[in-house]
Design a protein around this motif. Structure first.
Motif, PDB file in Angstrom:
ATOM      1  N   LEU A  48     -13.790  20.199  10.958  1.00 29.39           N
ATOM      2  CA  LEU A  48     -13.367  18.889  10.448  1.00 29.39           C
ATOM      3  C   LEU A  48     -12.224  19.163   9.162  1.00 29.39           C
ATOM      4  O   LEU A  48     -11.314  18.251   9.135  1.00 29.39           O
ATOM      5  N   SER A  49     -12.480  20.324   8.251  1.00 26.31           N
ATOM      6  CA  SER A  49     -11.312  20.397   7.391  1.00 26.31           C
ATOM      7  C   SER A  49     -10.099  20.769   8.068  1.00 26.31           C
ATOM      8  O   SER A  49      -9.088  20.134   7.533  1.00 26.31           O
ATOM      9  N   LEU A  50     -10.093  21.637   9.110  1.00 26.13           N
ATOM     10  CA  LEU A  50      -8.599  21.536   9.838  1.00 26.13           C
ATOM     11  C   LEU A  50      -8.280  20.441  10.484  1.00 26.13           C
ATOM     12  O   LEU A  50      -6.723  20.272  10.508  1.00 26.13           O
ATOM     13  N   PHE A  51      -8.959  19.835  11.066  1.00 28.40           N
ATOM     14  CA  PHE A  51      -8.455  18.334  11.611  1.00 28.40           C
ATOM     15  C   PHE A  51      -7.667  17.480  10.631  1.00 28.40           C
ATOM     16  O   PHE A  51      -6.794  16.942  11.011  1.00 28.40           O
ATOM     17  N   MET A 162     -20.621  22.946  -2.388  1.00 22.54           N
ATOM     18  CA  MET A 162     -20.754  23.944  -1.071  1.00 22.54           C
ATOM     19  C   MET A 162     -19.907  23.129  -0.150  1.00 22.54           C
ATOM     20  O   MET A 162     -19.293  23.900   0.736  1.00 22.54           O
ATOM     21  N   PHE A 163     -19.854  21.890  -0.165  1.00 28.22           N
ATOM     22  CA  PHE A 163     -18.812  21.073   0.770  1.00 28.22           C
ATOM     23  C   PHE A 163     -17.541  21.648   0.766  1.00 28.22           C
ATOM     24  O   PHE A 163     -16.852  21.686   1.587  1.00 28.22           O
ATOM     25  N   ASN A 164     -17.092  21.641  -0.748  1.00 28.72           N
ATOM     26  CA  ASN A 164     -15.905  21.966  -0.956  1.00 28.72           C
ATOM     27  C   ASN A 164     -15.575  23.423  -0.675  1.00 28.72           C
ATOM     28  O   ASN A 164     -14.308  23.637  -0.152  1.00 28.72           O
ATOM     29  N   GLU A 165     -16.448  24.317  -0.682  1.00 31.16           N
ATOM     30  CA  GLU A 165     -16.261  25.748  -0.472  1.00 31.16           C
ATOM     31  C   GLU A 165     -15.963  25.766   1.001  1.00 31.16           C
ATOM     32  O   GLU A 165     -15.175  26.526   1.430  1.00 31.16           O
ATOM     33  N   VAL A 166     -16.704  25.176   1.792  1.00 35.43           N
ATOM     34  CA  VAL A 166     -16.798  25.271   3.364  1.00 35.43           C
ATOM     35  C   VAL A 166     -15.443  24.486   3.916  1.00 35.43           C
ATOM     36  O   VAL A 166     -14.891  25.033   4.708  1.00 35.43           O
ATOM     37  N   THR A 167     -14.871  23.500   3.253  1.00 35.27           N
ATOM     38  CA  THR A 167     -13.824  22.863   3.719  1.00 35.27           C
ATOM     39  C   THR A 167     -12.527  23.119   3.011  1.00 35.27           C
ATOM     40  O   THR A 167     -11.358  22.850   3.605  1.00 35.27           O
ATOM     41  N   SER A 168     -12.489  23.998   1.956  1.00 32.38           N
ATOM     42  CA  SER A 168     -11.195  24.428   1.379  1.00 32.38           C
ATOM     43  C   SER A 168     -11.266  25.666   0.469  1.00 32.38           C
ATOM     44  O   SER A 168     -10.433  25.922  -0.431  1.00 32.38           O
ATOM     45  N   ASN A 175     -13.278  31.618   7.407  1.00 30.43           N
ATOM     46  CA  ASN A 175     -13.339  31.302   8.783  1.00 30.43           C
ATOM     47  C   ASN A 175     -12.153  30.988   9.529  1.00 30.43           C
ATOM     48  O   ASN A 175     -11.966  31.407  10.684  1.00 30.43           O
ATOM     49  N   LEU A 176     -11.283  30.858   8.930  1.00 30.50           N
ATOM     50  CA  LEU A 176      -9.743  30.455   9.187  1.00 30.50           C
ATOM     51  C   LEU A 176      -9.141  31.904   9.782  1.00 30.50           C
ATOM     52  O   LEU A 176      -8.679  31.999  10.838  1.00 30.50           O
ATOM     53  N   LYS A 177      -9.398  33.056   8.916  1.00 33.20           N
ATOM     54  CA  LYS A 177      -8.947  34.392   9.528  1.00 33.20           C
ATOM     55  C   LYS A 177      -9.730  34.518  10.837  1.00 33.20           C
ATOM     56  O   LYS A 177      -8.964  35.185  11.500  1.00 33.20           O
ATOM     57  N   GLN A 178     -11.034  34.616  11.026  1.00 35.80           N
ATOM     58  CA  GLN A 178     -11.600  34.661  12.033  1.00 35.80           C
ATOM     59  C   GLN A 178     -11.226  33.682  13.250  1.00 35.80           C
ATOM     60  O   GLN A 178     -10.953  34.496  14.420  1.00 35.80           O
ATOM     61  N   LEU A 179     -10.942  32.507  13.159  1.00 34.78           N
ATOM     62  CA  LEU A 179     -10.375  31.843  14.087  1.00 34.78           C
ATOM     63  C   LEU A 179      -9.055  32.453  14.633  1.00 34.78           C
ATOM     64  O   LEU A 179      -8.741  32.570  15.885  1.00 34.78           O
ATOM     65  N   LEU A 180      -7.923  32.926  13.818  1.00 35.93           N
ATOM     66  CA  LEU A 180      -6.766  33.346  13.987  1.00 35.93           C
ATOM     67  C   LEU A 180      -6.846  34.702  14.881  1.00 35.93           C
ATOM     68  O   LEU A 180      -5.958  34.967  15.896  1.00 35.93           O
ATOM     69  N   GLN A 181      -7.818  35.557  14.439  1.00 34.91           N
ATOM     70  CA  GLN A 181      -8.027  36.721  14.921  1.00 34.91           C
ATOM     71  C   GLN A 181      -8.629  36.665  16.453  1.00 34.91           C
ATOM     72  O   GLN A 181      -8.210  37.614  17.298  1.00 34.91           O
ATOM     73  N   THR A 182      -9.123  35.536  16.828  1.00 35.30           N
ATOM     74  CA  THR A 182      -9.882  35.539  18.118  1.00 35.30           C
ATOM     75  C   THR A 182      -9.467  34.154  18.853  1.00 35.30           C
ATOM     76  O   THR A 182      -9.876  33.745  19.664  1.00 35.30           O
TER      77      THR A 182
END
Length: 443
Positions: A48-51, A162-168, A175-182
């Motif tokens: 959702l945050s990336l969307f 926690m919401f702010n931590e997960v989304t930004s 998580n973004l680093k993991q997404l780019l690596q895979t």
């Protein structure tokens, strides 16, 4: 000025909630579309945050990305979005500002972005954008360490944190680093998730409007907005909203970043200590005294930090923070000594008057119309009315030295569990590693 509730009725009888903030906006209408996130699960918050970030940055059915950008810049004052989560609401917000002769064009552009963004045919661009987002976060570690550390610390003791931590925050970054690596393995699935998210969020059922501007302009918004909303999907049977349950743990972490200074934060949520805790206007005076006297002298002057601060937010979050700080352990010790400072506080009448003046100077800063509207919207979400605000002002004005001293016990209990988070240099954090449960490299 107050926020007023209204509603729009479509030709088929559907009712759309509206709240308005009216004033002299110099001919500009501020439109904020809000969509409840009822169909989004807790597991989807990263997606959702990336969307939310990517929306408006890819081509649509009728516009290439460059043409879309040109249309936004020439027909509106910009289009942006955000995610909102607090104890009362969770929604997706997209906003624009338009002149009177641009109202229909602005509404049409938002409709185009929300309903016809083409992620499926934008995979390469999405990857480039994700890499750009990752790189900017990485480069901001040293300059934006305060905000990053604050989100991480709040995630230990508060759902909104926690919401702010997960989304930004750091979790988002990892998580973004993991997404780019895979990406080669998961890229296609991720693109499909983005495309499907529009259909689950942007429904008539979940829509409400926050309008800020002038009454006559609001009347001119109604017809084109209702016409646009007819194109949004409507569900006869809605999925029950999922309750998000965050796992909150005092991780007491330090993160090594490429910098020679620290960002040191300690805090807690007062509602975890006092179930019926409510914000008190005397807190404004307390904050003024701690920020301009104790923390200034102990952390900035003696410790060498560029800045230090104490705050208590309306949701109960208490924070002690230092900015670009050469110290670590000494700063946390200074935070722990705040209760002792308050108990021994002695202020003459002239100094007390200066603190009261400084308190109200901060409270009464002039705001532009859009800033006033944003503040009014936040107060509406938090169920804060003018009577409560006036009561808080009276509490601040009538505060006494004994009132300020009485906060010592509460602050002592809040700091006692040692909820710590630091970002900083390898040498200093390793030197004071005993303060933390975990020391990690953030890269």
């Amino acid at each position: 000025q107050v926020v007023l509730e209204d509603e729009l009725q479509a030709s088929d009888g559907k009712i759309f909630p509206v709240i308005t903030y009216m004033g002299k906006s110099r001919g500009i209408s501020y439109l904020n579309y809000q969509f409840d996130l009822n169909e989004i699960s807790q597991a989807e918050l990263f997606d959702l945050s990336l969307f939310q970030i990517l929306l408006g940055m890819v081509k649509t059915e009728h516009y290439s990305y460059p043409d879309l950008t040109n249309a936004i810049l020439s027909r509106t004052g910009g289009i942006s979005s955000s995610l909102v989560y607090n104890q009362n609401k969770k929604y997706f917000n997209i906003r624009t500002k338009v002149l009177e002769n641009q109202i229909e064009q602005g509404i049409d552009l938002i409709e185009e972005i929300l309903l016809r963004s083409d992620f499926l045919n934008s995979k390469d661009r999405v990857y480039q954008l994700l890499y750009m987002i990752f790189s900017r976060f990485q480069m901001s570690l040293a300059d934006n360490g305060m905000d990053i550390a604050k989100k991480r610390l709040a995630s230990y003791f508060n759902d909104q944190g926690m919401f702010n931590e997960v989304t930004s925050g750091i979790i988002f970054y990892q998580n973004l680093k993991q997404l780019l690596q895979t990406w080669d393995q998961v890229g296609d699935d991720f693109i499909e998730k983005l495309q499907n998210m529009s259909n689950r969020i942007f429904k008539q059922n979940y829509f409400s409007l926050f309008y800020a501007g002038e009454n006559d302009l609001y009347e001119k918004v109604k017809t084109p907005l209702l016409h646009s909303l007819e194109t949004f999907p409507f569900s006869e049977k809605l999925v029950p909203a999922e309750i998000w349950n965050f796992d909150l743990i005092n991780k007491k972490e330090a993160f090594i970043i490429p910098a020679e200074i620290q960002y040191n934060l300690s805090g807690y949520n007062l509602k975890n200590l006092i179930s019926d805790w409510k914000f008190d206007g005397r807190i404004h005076v307390l904050r003024q005294i701690l920020n301009t006297d104790y923390l200034w002298s102990q952390v900035r002057v003696r410790g060498g930090a560029y800045g230090a601060g104490f705050s208590i937010e309306r949701n109960g979050n208490l924070f002690c923070s230092s900015y670009r700080d050469p110290q670590c352990n000494k700063t946390f010790q200074a935070y722990k000594n705040i209760p002792a400072y308050l108990r021994n506080l002695n202020i003459d009448s002239e100094e007390w008057t200066s603190y009261i003046i400084g308190t109200f100077a901060a409270l009464d800063q002039p705001l532009s119309f859009p800033a006033e509207a944003r503040r009014a919207r936040i107060w509406y979400d938090q169920n804060i009315d003018s009577e409560q605000l006036q009561n808080e002002r009276n509490q601040a004005l009538n505060a006494t030295l004994e009132d300020i001293k009485s906060f010592a016990d509460m602050i002592e209990k809040a700091l006692e569990p040692e909820y710590y988070c630091s970002l900083g240099s390898e040498n200093k954090l390793k030197q004071d590693q005993a303060l933390f449960k975990d020391l990690k490299v953030l890269e």
